[in-house]
Enzyme design. Structure first.
Site, PDB file in Angstrom:
ATOM      1  N   ARG A  35       0.830  -1.213   0.000  1.00  0.00           N
ATOM      2  CA  ARG A  35       0.000   0.000   0.000  1.00  0.00           C
ATOM      3  C   ARG A  35       0.864   1.263   0.000  1.00  0.00           C
ATOM      4  O   ARG A  35       0.481   2.275  -0.577  1.00  0.00           O
ATOM      5  CB  ARG A  35      -0.922   0.001   1.220  1.00  0.00           C
ATOM      6  N   LYS A 202     -17.801 -16.321   5.173  1.00  0.00           N
ATOM      7  CA  LYS A 202     -19.268 -16.367   5.166  1.00  0.00           C
ATOM      8  C   LYS A 202     -19.881 -16.076   3.804  1.00  0.00           C
ATOM      9  O   LYS A 202     -19.409 -15.211   3.086  1.00  0.00           O
ATOM     10  CB  LYS A 202     -19.810 -15.343   6.155  1.00  0.00           C
ATOM     11  N   GLY A 355      -6.894  -7.576   1.005  1.00  0.00           N
ATOM     12  CA  GLY A 355      -7.034  -8.154   2.338  1.00  0.00           C
ATOM     13  C   GLY A 355      -6.423  -9.532   2.450  1.00  0.00           C
ATOM     14  O   GLY A 355      -5.283  -9.755   2.060  1.00  0.00           O
ATOM     15  N   GLY A 378     -12.315  -4.610   1.196  1.00  0.00           N
ATOM     16  CA  GLY A 378     -13.721  -4.200   1.205  1.00  0.00           C
ATOM     17  C   GLY A 378     -14.086  -3.421  -0.052  1.00  0.00           C
ATOM     18  O   GLY A 378     -15.148  -3.620  -0.643  1.00  0.00           O
TER      19      GLY A 378
HETATM   20  P1  AMP Z   1     -13.453 -13.205   4.510  1.00  0.00           P
HETATM   21  O1  AMP Z   1     -13.099 -12.044   5.363  1.00  0.00           O
HETATM   22  O2  AMP Z   1     -14.915 -13.482   4.405  1.00  0.00           O
HETATM   23  O3  AMP Z   1     -12.759 -13.179   3.151  1.00  0.00           O
HETATM   24  O4  AMP Z   1     -12.912 -14.494   5.248  1.00  0.00           O
HETATM   25  C1  AMP Z   1     -11.541 -14.718   5.504  1.00  0.00           C
HETATM   26  C2  AMP Z   1     -11.478 -15.648   6.659  1.00  0.00           C
HETATM   27  O5  AMP Z   1     -12.159 -16.845   6.337  1.00  0.00           O
HETATM   28  C3  AMP Z   1     -10.078 -16.051   7.041  1.00  0.00           C
HETATM   29  O6  AMP Z   1      -9.783 -15.462   8.282  1.00  0.00           O
HETATM   30  C4  AMP Z   1     -10.153 -17.560   7.142  1.00  0.00           C
HETATM   31  O7  AMP Z   1      -9.553 -18.062   8.320  1.00  0.00           O
HETATM   32  C5  AMP Z   1     -11.651 -17.827   7.202  1.00  0.00           C
HETATM   33  N1  AMP Z   1     -11.986 -19.174   6.742  1.00  0.00           N
HETATM   34  C6  AMP Z   1     -11.661 -19.751   5.577  1.00  0.00           C
HETATM   35  N2  AMP Z   1     -12.103 -21.015   5.544  1.00  0.00           N
HETATM   36  C7  AMP Z   1     -12.716 -21.271   6.709  1.00  0.00           C
HETATM   37  C8  AMP Z   1     -13.341 -22.415   7.272  1.00  0.00           C
HETATM   38  N3  AMP Z   1     -13.413 -23.561   6.596  1.00  0.00           N
HETATM   39  N4  AMP Z   1     -13.869 -22.292   8.512  1.00  0.00           N
HETATM   40  C9  AMP Z   1     -13.777 -21.145   9.187  1.00  0.00           C
HETATM   41  N5  AMP Z   1     -13.190 -20.029   8.717  1.00  0.00           N
HETATM   42  C10 AMP Z   1     -12.650 -20.082   7.493  1.00  0.00           C
END
Ligand code: AMP
Length: 397
Positions: A35, A202, A355, A378
């Site tokens: 960055r 999620k 990110g 984001g």
């Molecule tokens: P996001 O911010 O939605 O892109 O999610 C990133 C996060 O998803 C990271 O911190 C990962 O540790 C988490 N993640 C990826 N796969 C899994 C999983 N199978 N169970 C729980 N957390 C997960």
């Protein structure tokens, strides 16, 4: 949207809103300075035109009014001195709009850089306070926004401040323009096959992006925690894996829409499972149909990595957002690292959302192999969702 090149900035005092919110390790060392390096082009452009340059950024989330060293931009300024190779000409102010800043700003000479302290030391930054914006604007002639990673937030230095300048005195910096053009161009006119790789924790966080992408891509690969909501929606037992039960219908709708549109939809075929969310317990890989009761899926398995590699084989454009597993723990990082290698190896235009995903590509040593790694998580997600970013709206207003 005007860019810095469209303005007459020679000899002027220029404010550049940067995104210096860089990750650091537990000892306070910067672990990824992309960055900061991303901001250099705009800074150098101004310095080469005898400008007086004022740089500002937020850093994490300090409590406003409390100047704690941990949130200071001191380390960033040290890195800037090294990168710009003009050590003597860069100063860090002790505050944001206080006496120290005002005095230093008034004393700035052409070719000198003043970096303001963390914008979020001022409560008005996150509340988009017009008074803070006016104070910041009073120090400069020109406003440049080069903080792509912060453009999805209507904060004072991003929104209110930009609106105080007319179209001849405000513009996007090189980094912001590059980020927005890349996403716009790729989404508007991708070379096909166009594949979206979506992971992360999620479904809810990426639902809108998924919906939008289904109208544009030829294939979707799902990994990470969000895969379990889709697997459950297909009727599989997923043990204690992350799931959003309230989104099962939505997940089904997405898969039906994909089928109707002829978009190939891929889920992991095997999963690394463990009895707990921990890297000190035994883990194993099982097929997606055989996740044991009380175990949870923490990464995609080796067969999924091979499958996904085949799916990416003929891709001409790939957008990747979200890790394939809990990559922060080495034990569950393999699926994400292999995905990074697979994408980097593809003979395609490859765009990595910021990110966590950029972090995976960095750890995998693949950043240089990707066509474009975004500096904003984001913000890049919002662009995939088809949303306009407040920071960009403010520049056009
Ligand atoms: P996001 O911010 O939605 O892109 O999610 C990133 C996060 O998803 C990271 O911190 C990962 O540790 C988490 N993640 C990826 N796969 C899994 C999983 N199978 N169970 C729980 N957390 C997960």
């Amino acid at each position: 949207m005007k860019t810095i090149k469209d303005l007459d900035i020679t000899g002027k005092t220029v404010f550049i809103r940067c995104d210096f919110n860089v990750p650091k390790d537990e000892d306070g060392n910067i672990t990824d300075d992309r960055r900061i390096r991303g901001a250099l082009q705009s800074i150098r452009y101004c310095l080469d035109r005898d400008c007086k340059v004022i740089l500002a950024s937020h850093y994490e989330r300090p409590e406003p009014g409390v100047y704690i060293e941990k949130y200071s931009l001191k380390t960033v300024v040290t890195r800037l001195r090294t990168l710009l190779k003009i050590a003597d000409n860069i100063t860090l102010a002790k505050d944001v709009i206080g006496e120290n800043t005002k005095a230093k700003a008034a004393a700035l000479e052409a070719g000198e850089v003043l970096v303001l302290e963390n914008l979020r030391y001022e409560a008005g930054e996150t509340s988009n306070d017009i008074e803070l914006a006016k104070e910041l604007a009073s120090m400069v002639d020109i406003y440049i926004n080069d903080a792509f990673g912060a453009c999805h937030r209507a904060h004072a230095s991003i929104d209110a401040m930009a609106r105080l300048f007319d179209a001849n005195h405000r513009a996007a910096g090189f980094l912001l323009a590059k980020e927005v053009n890349f996403f716009d161009k790729t989404l508007a006119d991708p070379i096909r096959p166009f594949v979206a790789v979506v992971g992360g924790s999620k479904v809810s966080g990426k639902l809108e992006a998924l919906r939008q992408l289904l109208d544009k891509v030829d294939k979707v690969i799902i990994g990470g925690g969000m895969a379990f909501t889709f697997l459950k929606a297909q009727g599989y037992e997923i043990g204690n894996s992350l799931v959003e039960d309230e989104l099962l219908d939505e997940a089904r709708t997405i898969m039906i829409k994909a089928r109707k549109k002829g978009v190939k939809f891929y889920l992991p075929v095997d999963i690394i499972v463990a009895p707990e969310f921990s890297d000190t317990v035994p883990s194993k890989y099982v097929s997606s149909q055989e996740i044991p009761d009380n175990w949870m899926g923490l990464d995609i398995g080796p067969a999924s990595s091979r499958l996904f590699r085949t799916v990416l084989n003929d891709a001409q454009t790939i957008i990747w957002n979200g890790p394939m597993g809990v990559y922060e723990m080495d034990k569950y990082a393999k699926g994400s690292l292999k995905m990074s290698h697979n994408i980097a190896d593809a003979n395609a235009t490859t765009i990595v959302g910021g990110g966590d995903t950029a972090d995976v590509a960095l750890r995998a040593g693949d950043v240089e192999e990707m066509t474009f790694v975004s500096t904003g998580g984001g913000a890049s997600l919002n662009l995939l969702e088809g949303k306009t970013l407040p920071g960009i709206e403010a520049l056009k207003a």
